[in-house]
Design an enzyme around this catalytic site. Structure first.
Site, short mmCIF file in Angstrom:
data_model
loop_
_atom_site.label_atom_id
_atom_site.label_comp_id
_atom_site.label_asym_id
_atom_site.label_seq_id
_atom_site.Cartn_x
_atom_site.Cartn_y
_atom_site.Cartn_z
N TRP A 101 32.57 39.94 43.23
CA TRP A 101 33.80 40.74 43.35
C TRP A 101 33.79 41.91 42.38
O TRP A 101 34.24 43.01 42.72
CB TRP A 101 35.04 39.86 43.16
CG TRP A 101 35.18 38.83 44.24
CD1 TRP A 101 35.19 37.46 44.08
CD2 TRP A 101 35.34 39.06 45.66
NE1 TRP A 101 35.33 36.85 45.30
CE2 TRP A 101 35.43 37.80 46.29
CE3 TRP A 101 35.40 40.20 46.46
CZ2 TRP A 101 35.58 37.66 47.67
CZ3 TRP A 101 35.55 40.06 47.83
CH2 TRP A 101 35.64 38.80 48.42
N ASP A 171 41.04 42.04 37.64
CA ASP A 171 41.28 41.35 38.91
C ASP A 171 41.44 39.87 38.59
O ASP A 171 40.49 39.22 38.16
CB ASP A 171 40.07 41.59 39.83
CG ASP A 171 40.11 40.76 41.11
OD1 ASP A 171 41.07 40.00 41.32
OD2 ASP A 171 39.16 40.89 41.91
N LYS A 195 44.59 33.00 46.81
CA LYS A 195 43.80 32.01 46.11
C LYS A 195 44.73 30.99 45.46
O LYS A 195 44.71 29.82 45.79
CB LYS A 195 42.91 32.66 45.04
CG LYS A 195 42.04 33.81 45.57
CD LYS A 195 40.94 33.33 46.51
CE LYS A 195 40.36 34.41 47.41
NZ LYS A 195 39.58 35.42 46.73
C1 LIG Z 1 38.97 36.67 47.12
C2 LIG Z 1 38.81 37.64 46.04
C3 LIG Z 1 38.87 39.03 46.28
C4 LIG Z 1 39.04 39.62 47.65
O1 LIG Z 1 40.32 39.39 48.11
P1 LIG Z 1 40.84 40.02 49.48
O2 LIG Z 1 42.31 39.81 49.36
O3 LIG Z 1 40.22 39.24 50.58
O4 LIG Z 1 40.46 41.44 49.51
C5 LIG Z 1 38.74 39.88 45.20
N1 LIG Z 1 38.57 39.40 43.96
C6 LIG Z 1 38.51 38.09 43.70
C7 LIG Z 1 38.33 37.62 42.30
C8 LIG Z 1 38.63 37.16 44.73
O5 LIG Z 1 38.56 35.86 44.46
#
Ligand SMILES: *Cc1c(COP(=O)(O)O)cnc(C)c1O
Length: 360
Positions: A101, A171, A195
């Site tokens: 990511w 993030d 998540k």
């Molecule tokens: C799942 C995830 C993403 C991507 O998320 P989307 O909402 O599908 O774009 C980005 N960063 C992390 C850390 C993730 O676990």
């Protein structure tokens, strides 16, 4: 009705209490004769929902007044573009690459400016968090970017990088609301909610106010300019009303259960059940360096791909769903987010112990 133990990395398990409440509200939300999915995002009813959700997340995370909370669409991945578009004034940013990511975010930023890779753990398949106490950070960097919890590899920053005064962007998708954080240490904290918080299709971005300006990169779409969203209280266009509503219920569930301090304690106890088992097992092995372990995502392997597949299949038959590791790493991964009860992890460990006995 029977529920499984769902170890999915995302979309993922939600608190049963929340699902029940949403089910009860489905036909008639608070006497208005319709569900939240059917009401205008400009209605008083929805205005109360989004305002209350914001107030509750502010209270949970202790968000300072000089930060805006935005409820946006496009997932976490869209913020991979929005971050550079809104912040890259010098067209130069630092990225710490600790997994897929972070790598994707860095790749996207390269479309808008220079990306300095400050550190990486690619040398050991992202199984650790690099030492970030003295990075080569220069003050011409617009920001330093991290992915705080690496969903795929199961690592987590237990200490934030020393950014030497440069703004930090994080993030937090897969550790969102799993423990208290000090928001004032960040310029931007954002996460896709699917998540650890709610349904897919919503990303919550917490942004320091001075960074929300008209001074964005040339060509930034109106929708991706944070100022557009902030000026309109996340209602520039139709937001993901349903996801905002469910997140609001989850915030209330968290507040009722003692907030993020209590959640952290629960998560530590829960993860310890699995890590303690892995540390003594002769068959299963955790793949992450102990000092970098995540409380949320726990990858493990047997070392034999056929045996891994057998385990995943037998676990599924026994009611433990979604234990297959990410398609890029193989093995297994148990995601044990806030809504996974400790009992689920204890039962999983019992099952793993049985499997070990039968297969060694
Ligand atoms: C799942 C995830 C993403 C991507 O998320 P989307 O909402 O599908 O774009 C980005 N960063 C992390 C850390 C993730 O676990």
């Amino acid at each position: 009705m029977s529920r499984v133990y769902n170890f999915s990395a995302g979309p993922a398990v939600l608190p049963e209490e929340v699902l029940k409440e949403a089910a009860e509200d489905m036909m008639d939300y608070k006497g208005c004769g319709m569900s939240v999915m059917e009401m205008s995002h400009r209605s008083k009813m929805f205005d109360d929902i989004i305002k209350e959700a914001e107030a509750d997340i502010r209270s949970l995370m202790n968000i300072p007044d000089n930060y805006k909370v935005l409820f946006l669409q496009g997932g976490a991945s869209q913020q991979f573009s929005a971050v550079p578009m809104n912040l890259m004034k010098n067209k130069k940013a630092g990225y710490i690459v600790t997994g897929q990511w972070a790598k994707k975010a860095a790749q996207e930023a390269k479309r808008y400016g220079e990306v300095v890779e400050l550190a990486s753990s690619a040398d050991k398949t992202f199984s650790y968090i690099p030492d970030c106490s003295d990075l080569a950070i220069t003050d011409d960097l617009d920001y330093v970017y991290i992915c705080e919890n690496n969903t795929i590899y199961g690592t987590h920053y237990h200490e934030l990088p020393d950014t030497k005064g440069v703004d930090l962007v994080s993030d937090v998708s897969s550790c969102f609301l799993s423990e208290p954080i000090d928001v004032s240490k960040y310029a931007v904290v954002y996460g896709g909610v699917q998540k650890n918080v709610g349904p897919a299709g919503l990303v919550i971005a917490i942004i320091r106010e001075d960074l929300i300006t008209d001074d964005v990169l040339e060509g930034t779409p109106t929708m991706l300019k944070w100022k557009t969203q902030a000026d309109n209280d996340s209602l520039y266009n139709t937001p993901n009303c349903w996801a905002i509503y469910i997140c609001g219920l989850v915030f209330k569930w968290l507040l009722k259960n003692g907030g993020l301090e209590a959640m952290k304690k629960r998560n530590e106890e829960k993860a310890a059940v699995l890590y303690d088992f892995l540390d003594q097992s002769k068959l299963f092995k955790g793949t992450v360096e102990p000092a970098s372990r995540s409380l949320m995502n726990v990858p493990f392997v047997t070392g034999d791909a056929d045996l891994d597949a057998k385990f995943v299949a037998e676990a599924k038959a026994a009611g433990f769903e979604n234990l297959k590791g990410h398609r890029t790493v193989g093995g297994m991964r148990a995601s044990i987010y806030n809504a996974m009860p400790k009992e689920g992890v204890e039962k999983l460990v019992e099952f793993m112990a049985e499997f070990e006995k039968k297969n060694s």
